[in-house]
Design an enzyme around this catalytic site. Structure first.
Site, PDB file in Angstrom:
ATOM      1  CE  LYS A  44      35.214  -5.498  31.099  1.00 22.10           C
ATOM      2  NZ  LYS A  44      33.835  -5.738  30.725  1.00 22.10           N
ATOM      3  NE  ARG A  62      27.298   1.809  33.182  1.00 21.30           N
ATOM      4  CZ  ARG A  62      27.996   0.687  33.304  1.00 21.30           C
ATOM      5  NH1 ARG A  62      29.260   0.645  32.930  1.00 21.30           N
ATOM      6  NH2 ARG A  62      27.450  -0.379  33.822  1.00 21.30           N
ATOM      7  NE  ARG A 104      22.139  -2.167  34.609  1.00 20.01           N
ATOM      8  CZ  ARG A 104      22.987  -3.192  34.626  1.00 20.01           C
ATOM      9  NH1 ARG A 104      23.804  -3.391  33.614  1.00 20.01           N
ATOM     10  NH2 ARG A 104      23.017  -3.999  35.661  1.00 20.01           N
ATOM     11  NE  ARG A 163      27.669  -5.049  38.008  1.00 21.39           N
ATOM     12  CZ  ARG A 163      27.149  -3.886  37.596  1.00 21.39           C
ATOM     13  NH1 ARG A 163      26.232  -3.291  38.315  1.00 21.39           N
ATOM     14  NH2 ARG A 163      27.549  -3.350  36.480  1.00 21.39           N
TER      15      ARG A 163
END
Ligand SMILES: [Zn+2]
Length: 224
Positions: free
Chosen positions: A21, A135, A169, A180
């Site tokens: 998003k 990522r 990360r 999450r």
């Protein structure tokens, strides 16, 4: 497309972490000249700058909780008065709970702003987990990339700034991501229901290349 407020696009972008998003908000920002308001980033900024809101937030964030609604709404309310929101905004990461959705509604209607739509991006869990684990971001400009889904055009060189340094990360593991996702389901699903009922919800399949998903969003925005 025509906007309800006449002067710009006012959107809420919602979806679990890792649905892309933020990336899609960036696409819309460039296309419509609207501001991309990532509340996660805004919160980190407030804490970094040591503002009154920031100091109050620190403890909540350290405890891994959500920021209190009154602080969030205060922050968002002030932010959308800023000049870069003149052509509209995309809220990314807010509202996260039904209570927040309701205060947002009140705050916006007090300002005479009507949301054009709420875009929900849907991606299967296994794809999300794959995406988050792959990522990485450009250290210089913060642009995000992905091993599988969004590599720089030239390997090792940032598309946006030409930088060569990237970071990952370390706290992203399958377990933390699943936690999450569950948190998202428990707290944020009721907002999806809420926006479905008031006719604002546009659900978009977020599985696919960035440009393809961007086209689906464009189509969804045209729907009345
Ligand atoms: Zn860069």
């Amino acid at each position: 497309m025509s906007f309800k407020n006449g002067n710009g696009l006012h959107l809420v972008m919602t979806g679990a972490p890792g649905t892309g998003k933020g990336t899609q908000a960036g696409v819309l920002k460039r296309k419509y000249g609207v501001a991309h308001l990532s509340t996660g980033e805004m919160l980190r900024e407030e804490v970094k700058k040591g503002t009154e809101i920031g100091n109050q937030l620190k403890d909540h964030l350290a405890a891994g909780g959500f920021a209190p609604d009154d602080l969030m709404i205060k922050m968002v309310s002030a932010r959308i008065e800023e000049p870069d929101c003149a052509k509209g905004f995309i809220l990314d990461g807010f509202p996260r709970t039904l209570a927040q959705a309701e205060v947002l509604q009140t705050m916006l209607s007090n300002k005479g702003i009507t949301l054009d739509a709420v875009i929900e991006i849907i991606v299967p869990d296994d794809v999300i987990i794959d995406r988050i684990l792959g990522r990485y971001t450009c250290v210089t400009c913060g642009e995000s990339y992905s091993d599988k889904y969004h590599k720089p055009k030239v390997e090792g060189v940032c598309d946006v700034c030409g930088g060569h340094k990237f970071s990952r990360r370390l706290d992203d593991t399958k377990e933390t991501i699943e936690r999450r996702l569950n948190k998202y389901r428990n707290f944020t699903y009721p907002t999806i229901e809420y926006y479905k009922q008031n006719g604002l919800l546009r659900s978009v399949d977020g599985n696919g290349p960035v440009e393809v998903v961007a086209q689906r969003i464009e189509q969804a925005l045209k729907k009345e």
